[in-house]
Design an enzyme around this catalytic site. Sequence first.
Site, PDB file in Angstrom:
ATOM      1  N   TYR A 189      14.742  31.227   4.446  1.00 24.97           N
ATOM      2  CA  TYR A 189      13.530  31.941   4.835  1.00 24.97           C
ATOM      3  C   TYR A 189      13.513  32.212   6.340  1.00 24.97           C
ATOM      4  O   TYR A 189      13.851  31.338   7.146  1.00 24.97           O
ATOM      5  CB  TYR A 189      12.290  31.124   4.466  1.00 24.97           C
ATOM      6  CG  TYR A 189      11.968  31.124   3.001  1.00 24.97           C
ATOM      7  CD1 TYR A 189      11.677  32.306   2.325  1.00 24.97           C
ATOM      8  CD2 TYR A 189      11.934  29.934   2.283  1.00 24.97           C
ATOM      9  CE1 TYR A 189      11.368  32.306   0.968  1.00 24.97           C
ATOM     10  CE2 TYR A 189      11.627  29.918   0.932  1.00 24.97           C
ATOM     11  CZ  TYR A 189      11.344  31.105   0.282  1.00 24.97           C
ATOM     12  OH  TYR A 189      11.037  31.102  -1.058  1.00 24.97           O
ATOM     13  N   LYS A 226       0.844  -1.203   0.000  1.00 23.27           N
ATOM     14  CA  LYS A 226       0.000   0.000   0.000  1.00 23.27           C
ATOM     15  C   LYS A 226       0.876   1.249   0.000  1.00 23.27           C
ATOM     16  O   LYS A 226       2.087   1.173   0.219  1.00 23.27           O
ATOM     17  CB  LYS A 226      -0.924  -0.002   1.221  1.00 23.27           C
ATOM     18  CG  LYS A 226      -0.208   0.029   2.571  1.00 23.27           C
ATOM     19  CD  LYS A 226      -1.213  -0.008   3.717  1.00 23.27           C
ATOM     20  CE  LYS A 226      -0.488   0.035   5.065  1.00 23.27           C
ATOM     21  NZ  LYS A 226      -1.430   0.111   6.200  1.00 23.27           N
ATOM     22  N   ASP A 281      11.488  23.463  -2.601  1.00 21.51           N
ATOM     23  CA  ASP A 281      12.207  22.693  -3.619  1.00 21.51           C
ATOM     24  C   ASP A 281      13.695  22.522  -3.336  1.00 21.51           C
ATOM     25  O   ASP A 281      14.370  21.794  -4.070  1.00 21.51           O
ATOM     26  CB  ASP A 281      12.081  23.382  -4.981  1.00 21.51           C
ATOM     27  CG  ASP A 281      10.667  23.829  -5.273  1.00 21.51           C
ATOM     28  OD1 ASP A 281       9.787  22.955  -5.309  1.00 21.51           O
ATOM     29  OD2 ASP A 281      10.440  25.043  -5.438  1.00 21.51           O
ATOM     30  N   HIS A 287      -5.497  -6.951  13.438  1.00 19.92           N
ATOM     31  CA  HIS A 287      -4.259  -6.172  13.331  1.00 19.92           C
ATOM     32  C   HIS A 287      -3.760  -5.809  14.723  1.00 19.92           C
ATOM     33  O   HIS A 287      -4.540  -5.467  15.612  1.00 19.92           O
ATOM     34  CB  HIS A 287      -4.498  -4.899  12.515  1.00 19.92           C
ATOM     35  CG  HIS A 287      -3.235  -4.170  12.166  1.00 19.92           C
ATOM     36  ND1 HIS A 287      -2.220  -4.751  11.439  1.00 19.92           N
ATOM     37  CD2 HIS A 287      -2.808  -2.919  12.452  1.00 19.92           C
ATOM     38  CE1 HIS A 287      -1.234  -3.885  11.291  1.00 19.92           C
ATOM     39  NE2 HIS A 287      -1.557  -2.767  11.897  1.00 19.92           N
ATOM     40  N   ARG A 297      -9.738   0.198  15.472  1.00 26.06           N
ATOM     41  CA  ARG A 297      -9.818   0.918  14.208  1.00 26.06           C
ATOM     42  C   ARG A 297     -10.951   0.234  13.454  1.00 26.06           C
ATOM     43  O   ARG A 297     -12.080   0.261  13.914  1.00 26.06           O
ATOM     44  CB  ARG A 297      -8.466   0.871  13.473  1.00 26.06           C
ATOM     45  CG  ARG A 297      -8.332   1.847  12.318  1.00 26.06           C
ATOM     46  CD  ARG A 297      -6.883   1.963  11.831  1.00 26.06           C
ATOM     47  NE  ARG A 297      -6.329   0.696  11.372  1.00 26.06           N
ATOM     48  CZ  ARG A 297      -5.075   0.557  10.928  1.00 26.06           C
ATOM     49  NH1 ARG A 297      -4.250   1.582  10.893  1.00 26.06           N
ATOM     50  NH2 ARG A 297      -4.641  -0.627  10.530  1.00 26.06           N
ATOM     51  N   ARG A 343       1.380 -10.831   7.200  1.00 27.95           N
ATOM     52  CA  ARG A 343       1.397  -9.643   6.341  1.00 27.95           C
ATOM     53  C   ARG A 343       2.750  -8.961   6.522  1.00 27.95           C
ATOM     54  O   ARG A 343       3.052  -8.400   7.582  1.00 27.95           O
ATOM     55  CB  ARG A 343       0.251  -8.696   6.724  1.00 27.95           C
ATOM     56  CG  ARG A 343      -1.131  -9.301   6.551  1.00 27.95           C
ATOM     57  CD  ARG A 343      -2.244  -8.279   6.760  1.00 27.95           C
ATOM     58  NE  ARG A 343      -2.177  -7.657   8.065  1.00 27.95           N
ATOM     59  CZ  ARG A 343      -2.724  -8.161   9.177  1.00 27.95           C
ATOM     60  NH1 ARG A 343      -3.367  -9.321   9.138  1.00 27.95           N
ATOM     61  NH2 ARG A 343      -2.628  -7.517  10.322  1.00 27.95           N
ATOM     62  N   CYS A 372      13.223  24.640   2.168  1.00 38.17           N
ATOM     63  CA  CYS A 372      12.311  25.327   1.248  1.00 38.17           C
ATOM     64  C   CYS A 372      11.426  24.302   0.532  1.00 38.17           C
ATOM     65  O   CYS A 372      11.553  23.103   0.730  1.00 38.17           O
ATOM     66  CB  CYS A 372      13.112  26.123   0.229  1.00 38.17           C
ATOM     67  SG  CYS A 372      14.402  27.181   0.918  1.00 38.17           S
TER      68      CYS A 372
END
Length: 376
Positions: free
Chosen positions: A262, A38, A310, A164, A134, A217, A308
């Site tokens: 920044y 997943k 990028d 699980h 869950r 799993r 930043c």
Amino acid sequence: MQEYYRDTWAEIDLDAIEHNVKQIKALHPTKEIFAVVKANGYGHGDVEVSKVAIEAGVSCLAVSGLEEALCLRKSDIDVPILVLGMTRLCDVSLAAKYDISLTAHDEMWIKELVSLPLEKSVKVHLKIDSGMHRLGLMNEEQIQTNFALLKSAPMVNLEGIFTHMATADCDKDYLSHQIKTFKRLIAKLDLSEVKYIHLENTATLLQKEFDFDHGIRLGLGLYGINPDAKFIPIDFELKPALKLLSNLVQVKQIKKGDKVGYGATYTAQEDEWIGVVPIGYADGWTRSHQGRHVIVEGHECEIIGRVCMDQMMIRLPKSFPMGTKVTLIGDKMPVERVAEEIGTISYEILCLISDRVPRVYKRGGKTTNIKKMRFE
């Protein structure tokens, strides 16, 4: 082979995936293994990882949602696939068409499922809530009623039942409690025709005292990572499959007192060499990495100033040529350390690597494929 146009990439060693599967199979030779792929194979690439895992002996796959399962089917992967999350009832017929197994997790969902006018039968795994709280059914009477309902439905194939573990990597007492709870909740069910009974995730299966005689799993371990090596020591090798790499795109010397980035959050304490690295939070390398280190030619180099979108800046011990490799995850900088230093887990670091980052696949040390996910 595709090219990519930015000096940041993730390198995936498919031989490591094969190695890890074989190590787990040797540990549990009689069990069915679901490779958990997943979230794009935990950032490694679901299709590529799946194909190698199947070659190595995995018999089934597990994904989060139907869309992930359909992607695998459309990539000519034909082994059993289980969707671990909730699937909308309006999409059940599509899952049946592509022979994708679904999780039956809720009493109302099951009631509506068995009344759907399906043209092809759908495979389901009944989810038991043994303490994770869950998805899943948690009441013994409720479980027995819905188990019987699924078994008797003419267009439903009840092929699995599972739960699980919530604390397999940190609390053995609660893990033991959940296993006992699961066994108690399924004790009165006729499981003779149920093909898959599975509860073990990577952290559980690595602890031999909790060995359960059914399916497993394989998630984080598939990618070569122990969920917590301090808590779960093992006597064999898992090989990390992913490296996150970049190159220096500029090197410059700044003066004592100069500000960087920044918000001007970093001030040079002396004349310093700094390098610019073309990776940022849009690539999944979040601002929380400020103050951590990366590896440049064996040197640990601090990330200075704010990361930043990028790019980011690092402090260098000396001048390096433009194009010098920078290791963010890999040799001398394992993902476990990266995660620990920013207060999270390896899963999150890997899954955050965005689709802007090309995946470069290797076997036998040679590049076999380059996948630019955003454009495919």
